[in-house]
Scaffold this motif. Structure first.
Motif, short mmCIF file in Angstrom:
data_model
loop_
_atom_site.label_atom_id
_atom_site.label_comp_id
_atom_site.label_asym_id
_atom_site.label_seq_id
_atom_site.Cartn_x
_atom_site.Cartn_y
_atom_site.Cartn_z
N LEU A 39 1.08 -1.38 -0.35
CA LEU A 39 -0.27 -0.23 0.45
C LEU A 39 0.64 1.48 -0.07
O LEU A 39 0.60 2.66 -0.89
CB LEU A 39 -0.55 0.04 1.26
N ARG A 40 1.46 0.91 1.10
CA ARG A 40 2.51 2.36 0.38
C ARG A 40 3.31 2.06 -0.43
O ARG A 40 4.13 3.36 -0.59
CB ARG A 40 3.66 2.24 2.44
N ALA A 41 3.93 1.47 -1.04
CA ALA A 41 4.94 1.46 -2.20
C ALA A 41 4.12 2.09 -3.50
O ALA A 41 4.16 2.90 -4.57
CB ALA A 41 5.00 -0.04 -2.79
N VAL A 42 2.39 1.47 -3.29
CA VAL A 42 1.71 2.70 -4.62
C VAL A 42 1.58 3.75 -3.75
O VAL A 42 1.02 4.32 -5.11
CB VAL A 42 0.18 1.37 -4.55
N ASN A 43 1.24 3.99 -2.86
CA ASN A 43 1.42 5.46 -2.97
C ASN A 43 2.08 6.77 -3.00
O ASN A 43 2.44 7.15 -3.54
CB ASN A 43 0.84 5.88 -0.46
N SER A 44 3.72 5.63 -2.76
CA SER A 44 4.67 6.50 -3.07
C SER A 44 4.52 6.69 -4.23
O SER A 44 5.59 7.97 -5.30
CB SER A 44 6.06 5.67 -2.50
N GLU A 45 4.29 5.67 -5.61
CA GLU A 45 4.35 5.89 -6.88
C GLU A 45 3.88 7.03 -7.80
O GLU A 45 4.02 7.70 -7.84
CB GLU A 45 3.81 4.60 -7.50
N TYR A 46 1.77 7.12 -6.89
CA TYR A 46 0.50 8.03 -7.27
C TYR A 46 1.88 9.61 -6.76
O TYR A 46 1.70 10.66 -7.50
CB TYR A 46 0.17 7.72 -6.10
N LEU A 47 2.21 9.48 -5.34
CA LEU A 47 2.64 11.04 -5.66
C LEU A 47 4.33 11.02 -5.98
O LEU A 47 3.99 12.70 -6.63
CB LEU A 47 3.15 10.67 -3.98
N ASN A 48 5.08 10.65 -6.34
CA ASN A 48 6.39 11.22 -7.57
C ASN A 48 5.59 10.92 -9.00
O ASN A 48 6.00 11.89 -9.82
CB ASN A 48 6.89 9.05 -7.71
N GLY A 49 4.39 10.71 -9.38
CA GLY A 49 3.88 10.64 -10.52
C GLY A 49 2.34 12.35 -10.29
O GLY A 49 2.83 12.03 -11.91
N ARG A 50 2.25 12.88 -9.29
CA ARG A 50 1.02 14.06 -10.10
C ARG A 50 1.85 14.40 -10.32
O ARG A 50 1.02 15.52 -10.91
CB ARG A 50 1.17 14.14 -8.65
N THR A 51 2.92 14.91 -10.88
CA THR A 51 4.28 15.65 -11.50
C THR A 51 4.17 16.01 -12.93
O THR A 51 4.29 16.53 -13.54
CB THR A 51 5.15 17.18 -10.68
N ALA A 52 4.17 14.46 -13.31
CA ALA A 52 4.51 14.65 -14.41
C ALA A 52 3.73 14.50 -15.76
O ALA A 52 2.53 13.87 -15.49
CB ALA A 52 4.52 12.10 -14.14
N ASP A 53 3.51 15.17 -16.50
CA ASP A 53 2.39 15.75 -17.55
C ASP A 53 2.29 14.16 -17.91
O ASP A 53 1.08 14.22 -19.11
CB ASP A 53 3.69 16.09 -19.08
N ASN A 54 3.06 12.83 -18.43
CA ASN A 54 2.55 11.85 -19.43
C ASN A 54 1.18 11.22 -18.22
O ASN A 54 0.28 11.29 -19.07
CB ASN A 54 3.52 10.73 -19.22
N TRP A 55 1.23 11.65 -16.79
CA TRP A 55 0.10 11.01 -16.24
C TRP A 55 -0.68 12.38 -15.90
O TRP A 55 -2.21 11.67 -16.09
CB TRP A 55 0.89 10.97 -14.33
N ASN A 57 -1.70 14.15 -18.58
CA ASN A 57 -2.26 14.00 -19.58
C ASN A 57 -3.24 12.70 -20.02
O ASN A 57 -3.97 12.62 -20.30
CB ASN A 57 -1.36 13.95 -21.46
N TYR A 58 -3.03 11.98 -19.03
CA TYR A 58 -3.23 10.48 -19.29
C TYR A 58 -4.72 10.56 -18.48
O TYR A 58 -5.99 9.80 -18.32
CB TYR A 58 -2.93 9.26 -18.56
N GLN A 59 -4.95 11.34 -17.32
CA GLN A 59 -5.47 11.64 -16.14
C GLN A 59 -7.05 11.80 -17.30
O GLN A 59 -8.11 12.21 -17.25
CB GLN A 59 -5.44 12.01 -15.10
N MET A 60 -6.59 13.58 -17.93
CA MET A 60 -7.26 14.24 -18.95
C MET A 60 -7.75 12.89 -20.02
O MET A 60 -8.91 13.84 -20.08
CB MET A 60 -6.46 15.02 -19.63
N LEU A 61 -7.48 12.35 -20.06
CA LEU A 61 -8.46 11.23 -21.52
C LEU A 61 -8.77 10.63 -20.36
O LEU A 61 -10.57 10.24 -21.48
CB LEU A 61 -7.12 9.91 -21.97
N LYS A 62 -8.81 10.59 -19.06
CA LYS A 62 -10.01 9.66 -18.39
C LYS A 62 -11.00 10.02 -17.86
O LYS A 62 -12.25 9.35 -18.37
CB LYS A 62 -9.23 8.84 -16.89
N GLN A 63 -10.52 11.19 -18.06
CA GLN A 63 -12.06 12.32 -16.79
C GLN A 63 -12.52 12.63 -18.46
O GLN A 63 -13.83 12.88 -18.02
CB GLN A 63 -11.14 13.47 -16.81
#
Length: 225
Positions: A39-55, A57-63
């Protein structure tokens, strides 16, 4: 030249490896401490990816996808969403240490950060999905096919059988079961048992809704930074 000597019998190394590997599909532990670390590893990956442009853009597509399709959901998850309100930064009430404590045997145990544990949900998912109907195994070894087959049967014989009426998600499996019809002349997509067109990458898994249907396609969206 001289013919190579054929080695009979599955090696102890391969048999042991298959036995260890098979246990995940037969009797996984779902250890609470290992679950917390993941759970903590997934959370760390989430925190690291929040500022990545590809993430982003992907969230925009999902939205922009249909809310009735799983693609529109939060795809990564974090500690809060996976534990229904947990917080990995919560401190141990007993000693004030954050996140971890030392167990009696000297090893480091991870403290649960609150919320509700997803362990029961994981077990249910494993029970529903990890059965012989959904599994395919490929084994490469120097032993004969008969010996390899015996080793595999011995190691994986305890895997749960598929539930009654189960149909695998492969195209040919669904055709043979009458769940899918090949495209008629002049048509580009197969149809399900109700005569509805099927988009193979979506409908065969998620039912009647598609991620990007007529209501989602052709729309002009403006993004203001």
């Amino acid at each position: 030249g001289k013919s190579k000597k054929v080695r009979h019998g599955t090696s102890a190394a391969l048999a042991g490896a298959l036995d260890r590997f098979s246990q995940f599909f037969i009797s996984p532990l779902f250890d609470e401490s290992m679950l917390e670390r993941e759970l903590r590893a997934v959370n760390s990956e989430y925190l690291n990816g929040r500022t990545a442009d590809n993430w982003r853009n992907y969230q925009m597509l999902k939205q922009g996808a249909s809310k009735e399709h799983p693609f529109s959901k939060f795809g990564c998850g974090n500690y809060n969403t996976l534990t229904n309100g947990g917080d990995p930064s919560l401190k141990n009430e007993n000693d004030g240490n954050s996140g971890e404590e030392e167990s009696a045997n000297g090893s480091t145990a991870v403290e649960f950060g609150g919320g509700s544990s997803p362990r029961e949900d994981l077990i249910k998912f494993w029970t529903d999905k990890y059965h012989a109907g959904n599994l395919r195994l490929c084994v490469v070894g120097r032993a004969s096919l008969d010996d390899l087959q015996k080793t595999v049967e011995q190691a994986f014989g305890g895997v749960s059988p598929p539930p009654p009426g189960f149909v695998a998600n492969g195209i040919m499996d669904r055709i043979h079961a009458g769940k899918l019809q090949l495209p008629s002349p002049g048509e580009s997509h197969p149809k399900d048992e109700h005569g509805e067109f099927v988009f193979q990458t979506e409908h065969s898994t998620y039912g009647p809704s598609v991620a990007f249907g007529p209501d989602q396609l052709g729309l002009i969206r403006e993004v203001v930074p």
